[in-house]
Each structure stands twice: as structure tokens, then as C-alpha cells.
Write an enzyme that holds these catalytic residues in place. Structure first.
Site, PDB file in Angstrom:
ATOM      1  N   ASN A  56       1.087  -0.935   0.273  1.00 34.79           N
ATOM      2  CA  ASN A  56      -0.025   0.194   0.533  1.00 34.79           C
ATOM      3  C   ASN A  56       0.870   1.210   0.126  1.00 34.79           C
ATOM      4  OD1 ASN A  56      -2.064   2.125   0.689  1.00 34.79           O
ATOM      5  ND2 ASN A  56      -2.779   1.022   2.102  1.00 34.79           N
TER       6      ASN A  56
ATOM      7  N   ARG B 126      -3.072  -2.272  -3.429  1.00 35.83           N
ATOM      8  CA  ARG B 126      -3.854  -1.311  -3.498  1.00 35.83           C
ATOM      9  C   ARG B 126      -3.819   0.200  -4.427  1.00 35.83           C
ATOM     10  NH1 ARG B 126      -5.132   2.511   1.338  1.00 35.83           N
ATOM     11  NH2 ARG B 126      -7.649   3.272   1.071  1.00 35.83           N
TER      12      ARG B 126
ATOM     13  N   HIS C 292     -12.855   2.832  -0.326  1.00 34.06           N
ATOM     14  CA  HIS C 292     -12.702   1.399   1.160  1.00 34.06           C
ATOM     15  C   HIS C 292     -13.205   0.864   0.748  1.00 34.06           C
ATOM     16  CE1 HIS C 292     -11.803   4.893   4.523  1.00 34.06           C
ATOM     17  NE2 HIS C 292     -10.305   4.528   4.065  1.00 34.06           N
TER      18      HIS C 292
ATOM     19  N   ASN D 219      -8.532   6.464   9.934  1.00 38.77           N
ATOM     20  CA  ASN D 219      -8.144   7.825   9.907  1.00 38.77           C
ATOM     21  C   ASN D 219      -8.589   8.136   8.805  1.00 38.77           C
ATOM     22  OD1 ASN D 219      -5.740   8.802  10.888  1.00 38.77           O
ATOM     23  ND2 ASN D 219      -4.313   7.381  10.485  1.00 38.77           N
TER      24      ASN D 219
ATOM     25  N   ARG E 140      -9.381  15.350   7.150  1.00 37.61           N
ATOM     26  CA  ARG E 140      -9.981  15.508   5.673  1.00 37.61           C
ATOM     27  C   ARG E 140     -11.551  16.208   6.257  1.00 37.61           C
ATOM     28  NH1 ARG E 140      -9.739   9.932   2.735  1.00 37.61           N
ATOM     29  NH2 ARG E 140      -7.195   9.583   3.205  1.00 37.61           N
TER      30      ARG E 140
ATOM     31  N   GLY F 245      -9.192   1.334  13.015  1.00 36.11           N
ATOM     32  CA  GLY F 245      -8.687   1.899  14.122  1.00 36.11           C
ATOM     33  C   GLY F 245      -9.619   2.705  15.250  1.00 36.11           C
TER      34      GLY F 245
ATOM     35  N   GLU G 154     -13.028  -0.006  15.660  1.00 36.46           N
ATOM     36  CA  GLU G 154     -12.632  -0.737  16.197  1.00 36.46           C
ATOM     37  C   GLU G 154     -11.732  -0.945  17.846  1.00 36.46           C
ATOM     38  OE1 GLU G 154      -9.906  -3.815  14.278  1.00 36.46           O
ATOM     39  OE2 GLU G 154     -10.487  -3.391  12.150  1.00 36.46           O
TER      40      GLU G 154
ATOM     41  N   GLU H 239      -8.048  -5.445   4.724  1.00 34.34           N
ATOM     42  CA  GLU H 239      -7.481  -5.092   3.879  1.00 34.34           C
ATOM     43  C   GLU H 239      -6.650  -5.905   3.254  1.00 34.34           C
ATOM     44  OE1 GLU H 239      -7.868  -1.296   5.217  1.00 34.34           O
ATOM     45  OE2 GLU H 239      -9.374  -0.628   3.072  1.00 34.34           O
TER      46      GLU H 239
HETATM   47  P1  ADP Z   1      -5.951   4.131   8.187  1.00 38.95           P
HETATM   48  O1  ADP Z   1      -6.644   4.462   8.226  1.00 38.95           O
HETATM   49  O2  ADP Z   1      -4.011   4.623   8.355  1.00 38.95           O
HETATM   50  O3  ADP Z   1      -5.908   2.270   7.837  1.00 38.95           O
HETATM   51  P2  ADP Z   1      -6.299   2.794  10.655  1.00 38.95           P
HETATM   52  O4  ADP Z   1      -7.715   2.038  10.458  1.00 38.95           O
HETATM   53  O5  ADP Z   1      -5.901   2.683  11.431  1.00 38.95           O
HETATM   54  O6  ADP Z   1      -6.289   3.527  10.244  1.00 38.95           O
HETATM   55  O7  ADP Z   1      -6.889   3.893  12.229  1.00 38.95           O
HETATM   56  C1  ADP Z   1      -5.728   4.528  12.696  1.00 38.95           C
HETATM   57  C2  ADP Z   1      -6.889   5.889  13.523  1.00 38.95           C
HETATM   58  O8  ADP Z   1      -7.153   4.543  14.261  1.00 38.95           O
HETATM   59  C3  ADP Z   1      -5.819   6.278  14.781  1.00 38.95           C
HETATM   60  O9  ADP Z   1      -5.372   7.612  13.702  1.00 38.95           O
HETATM   61  C4  ADP Z   1      -6.218   6.470  16.143  1.00 38.95           C
HETATM   62  O10 ADP Z   1      -7.036   7.696  15.885  1.00 38.95           O
HETATM   63  C5  ADP Z   1      -7.635   5.523  15.749  1.00 38.95           C
HETATM   64  N1  ADP Z   1      -6.998   4.428  16.735  1.00 38.95           N
HETATM   65  C6  ADP Z   1      -6.283   3.451  17.191  1.00 38.95           C
HETATM   66  N2  ADP Z   1      -5.936   2.635  18.171  1.00 38.95           N
HETATM   67  C7  ADP Z   1      -6.718   2.802  19.248  1.00 38.95           C
HETATM   68  C8  ADP Z   1      -6.992   3.074  20.482  1.00 38.95           C
HETATM   69  N3  ADP Z   1      -7.064   2.161  21.340  1.00 38.95           N
HETATM   70  N4  ADP Z   1      -8.191   4.180  20.391  1.00 38.95           N
HETATM   71  C9  ADP Z   1      -8.646   4.932  19.896  1.00 38.95           C
HETATM   72  N5  ADP Z   1      -8.203   5.345  18.719  1.00 38.95           N
HETATM   73  C10 ADP Z   1      -7.830   4.609  18.367  1.00 38.95           C
END
Ligand code: ADP
Length: 384
Positions: free
Chosen positions: A10, A76, A165, A196, A226, A315, A318, A369
Site C-alpha cells: 500500500n 492497493r 475503502h 484515519n 479531511r 482503528g 474497533e 484489507e
Molecule cells: P488507516 O486509515 O491509516 O488505515 P487505521 O484504521 O489504522 O487508519 O486507524 C488509525 C486511527 O485509529 C488512529 O489515528 C487513531 O485515531 C485510532 N486508534 C487506533 N488505536 C486506537 C485506540 N486504542 N483507541 C482509540 N483510537 C485508536
């Protein structure tokens, strides 16, 4: 039979994520992220060096890419435009076609193409396959895919709601059916991918009928950096009044907006700490984020008419139980009741967080993904 592995790449403008995946077991053999490519502090001056660093890391873990059973490199690619909506074997011709799509996705596709070119150079003997983030939403109903702007202009410039996505929304929707042990084609689902970048989808019987991102991944929910939806009038106003250029406005909306634009922070863990120490900007950013999310949930309940299951992933989705609680608070009249202790439990993995008497089931389900891309790659190889 020997293992078959897929290296999933990616490639973003300043980072390169990689994972070596066994598409059958789903196990990731190794993976990582090379960051700040091209910046003075970085170990990688460009994407080629970044990929070499990834190879070094794998070698240090004892993985020899030449003999580990690597069958494909899965790339990706964010924007597939009108024509690319199946996993696509990459050769000089398809790459030339992809190059043309960079005009439609100038922020996202060029770094992916850079990654593809470098990876083909370093691994010339395996198949390279592009998997598109827009693919799943290719057949969005016309009413959802069409912007109400001048029709001829839209056709001429291929302006429609593409959605992004898609790999995640498709993967999660299939996993939801498996988790509930119900046929995918009988489930009406809402999926909230909150990372993000943030996006929502409404999926009826396995087919997406609505999604929050549009021509670009800028539309829809409030995201890390964004803006999501803004009145398009903001753009012309800034251009005319603040004398900002189109590039400056685009960069502001993509990189200096969203939760970060309001609070100076886009990691939800830090944002939570700021809220707890009474930071008003952090509270406002969070409130705006939640308000938009609730608006979309309400809209998608109406689009679907009947909803069986709503799922949080990525992120934030979950991990941030407060976000899940606040997004769904007070929706019992709409059939959604979250169980407080299930929602705040430390469980990982797929889990139900709605109470037993909630008409709509609410789940948390980790996205993957890379695995979905790896599986797309071996499925394409099997067809060739
Ligand atoms: P990407 O879009 O880069 O794939 P992710 O799905 O990995 O992003 O999500 C990243 C975001 O998830 C981080 O910026 C953070 O805000 C959030 N995050 C990750 N772990 C936690 C946590 N334990 N509690 C709350 N937010 C979290």
C-alpha cells in the site's frame, strides 16, 4: 502443497505499508510501514529505498522472497475510475492506463503507481496485481452514484460518486455474514469504517446501495485530517475572498481539516485525553465528528428501510468504545440498543455489542484489507 504467499503493498505519498500474507490461513508472515519517505529524517529517500528496507526487514525475519512461495504482489490502488473494477494484472499497458487515471486522483494514484513500478523492478518474476478501492462500489445504483450537476459536464469528465475503502467494506460485510451465520444476500447492513479516513456504506443483500465517499475520498464523514462534506460554496468563496489557489484549498481540505483541523490532533487516543482535560477545541472536534456520523447512520437506516446489522471497523471503530457509544446513543426508537458492558469490554476480534433485545444487531469486526487483497490476487491467478 507448498505455501503460496502474497506480498501486499500500500504505497502512499510519504509511506509504504507492506504485508506478506498467506491467503489461505489469513496469517500475516511479516509486515511493516516505512514512513516519511523523502523527508530528511527518513531512512528512505524514495519509494525504491522504502521497498528495499521492507525487503531487508523481511530478510532479517528469515524470509527469502525468492524461495518463500511468493506468487503475487498485490497493490492497493485507490482510484480505478470507470474502467478498473476487477483485480487487474499489471503490465506496461495497464500501467499506462492507470497513469491516465492520475488526473482523476492526483493525490492518491501517483504514489501507488510509483510503488508498482518499483516493485516490478525489484521483483520482476512474480505477477503484480492491482486491487482497487473503488471496485466494490462500481455498481452503486444510479440514484446514489449521480451528482445533481450538469449532466453533460459530468459525463464528459467522468464525475460520479465512486466510493472508496471498498476492499474493507466488502471484506467486513462478508465476515459479518459468516459471524452471524446468515446468508450475505439476506442481510441489510450498515458498515462504519472509522480509521484515519472514514467512510460509511449501506449494503443490501451483499450489494452496496450507498456510500459516503464520492468522486474522491474527501466527501462524507469528518475524518482525521479531511473535512468530509462541506458546502461547495466554501471552495469558491476561499478562492475569491482569501485568494487561495485551488491546490491550497484542496490541500487544506485534505490535510489540515477534519478532527485535526478543529483540535490540532487526529489520534483519537490523544483526543480523548484532551477532552478529559477540558480542552474545548478537542470537545468541539469530537462533537462535530459524532454529529456527522449520526446524520449518516440516520440517512442509511432510511436508505435501507430495514437494517439487520450495523458494524464498526478500522482503528477508531474497533478501538474507541466512546465513539461507538456516542454514535448510537438514544437510538432505541430506531431499533438500536448498545450494551454498555459489551461495548466497553476488552475483547478483541469480532464481537456483538448490542443488547439481546436490540432489533438491529451491532458488531465490532476487525477489517483486514491486506488479506482481502491477497485473496483477490490468488483468485485472479487461478482464472488465468
Ligand atoms: P488507516 O486509515 O491509516 O488505515 P487505521 O484504521 O489504522 O487508519 O486507524 C488509525 C486511527 O485509529 C488512529 O489515528 C487513531 O485515531 C485510532 N486508534 C487506533 N488505536 C486506537 C485506540 N486504542 N483507541 C482509540 N483510537 C485508536
Amino acid at each position: 502443497m507448498a505455501d503460496q504467499l502474497v506480498l501486499v503493498i500500500n504505497s502512499g505519498s510519504s509511506s509504504l505499508k507492506f504485508q506478506l500474507v498467506d491467503p489461505v490461513s489469513g496469517v500475516s508472515r511479516d509486515g511493516g510501514k516505512v514512513q516519511q519517505i523523502g523527508e530528511p529524517s527518513s531512512r528512505a529517500a524514495d519509494h525504491e529505498e522504502a521497498l528495499r528496507l521492507a525487503f531487508e526487514q523481511m530478510a532479517e525475519s528469515g524470509i527469502d522472497l525468492k524461495s518463500c512461495g511468493l506468487v503475487a504482489v498485490g497493490h492497493r490502488v485507490v482510484h480505478g475510475g470507470k474502467h478498473f473494477y476487477h483485480p487487474t494484472l499489471l503490465d506496461d499497458d495497464t500501467i499506462a492506463e492507470l497513469d491516465k487515471l492520475s488526473e482523476l486522483a492526483p493525490l492518491h494514484n501517483p504514489p501507488a503507481i510509483r510503488g508498482i513500478k518499483v516493485a516490478r523492478k525489484l521483483l520482476p518474476d512474480v505477477a503484480h496485481i492491482a486491487v482497487f478501492d473503488t471496485a466494490f462500489f462500481h455498481d452503486l445504483p444510479a440514484a446514489a452514484a449521480t451528482y445533481a450537476i450538469n449532466r453533460e459536464l459530468a459525463q464528459r469528465w467522468e464525475i460520479r460518486r465512486y466510493g472508496f475503502h471498498g476492499t474493507s467494506h466488502r471484506y467486513v460485510s462478508e465476515q459479518v455474514a459468516g459471524f452471524l451465520d446468515r446468508p450475505l444476500d439476506r442481510l441489510n447492513q450498515i458498515i462504519l469504517h472509522l480509521g484515519n479516513g472514514d467512510s460509511a456504506s449501506a449494503i443490501a443483500g451483499g450489494r452496496p446501495v450507498e456510500t459516503s465517499m464520492g468522486l474522491t475520498p474527501l466527501e462524507g464523514l469528518v475524518m482525521g485530517t479531511r473535512s468530509g462534506d462541506v458546502d461547495p460554496g466554501v471552495i469558491s468563496y476561499l478562492w475569491r475572498r482569501a485568494k487561495m489557489s485551488v491546490d491550497e484549498i484542496e490541500s487544506m481540505l485534505n490535510h489540515q481539516s477534519g478532527v485535526w483541523g478543529l483540535a490540532g490532533e487526529n489520534d483519537f487516543r490523544r483526543l480523548r485525553q484532551m477532552i478529559e482535560s477540558d480542552d474545548g477545541s478537542a470537545q468541539l472536534a469530537y462533537d462535530v465528528f459524532i454529529h456527522r456520523l449520526r446524520k449518516y447512520i440516520g440517512a442509511y437506516l432510511a436508505v435501507l428501510g430495514h437494517t439487520d446489522v450495523l458494524t464498526f471497523t478500522a482503528g477508531v471503530g474497533e478501538n474507541a468504545a466512546e465513539v461507538r457509544r456516542d454514535a448510537l446513543a438514544g437510538l432505541q426508537e430506531l431499533g438500536i440498543v448498545v450494551d454498555e458492558s459489551r461495548n466497553f469490554s476488552d475483547d478483541k476480534g469480532a464481537r456483538r455489542i448490542s443488547s439481546d433485545d436490540s432489533r438491529i444487531t451491532v458488531l465490532v469486526l476487525p477489517t483486514n484489507e491486506e488479506l482481502a487483497i491477497a485473496r483477490d490476487c490468488v483468485a485472479l491467478l487461478a482464472e488465468l
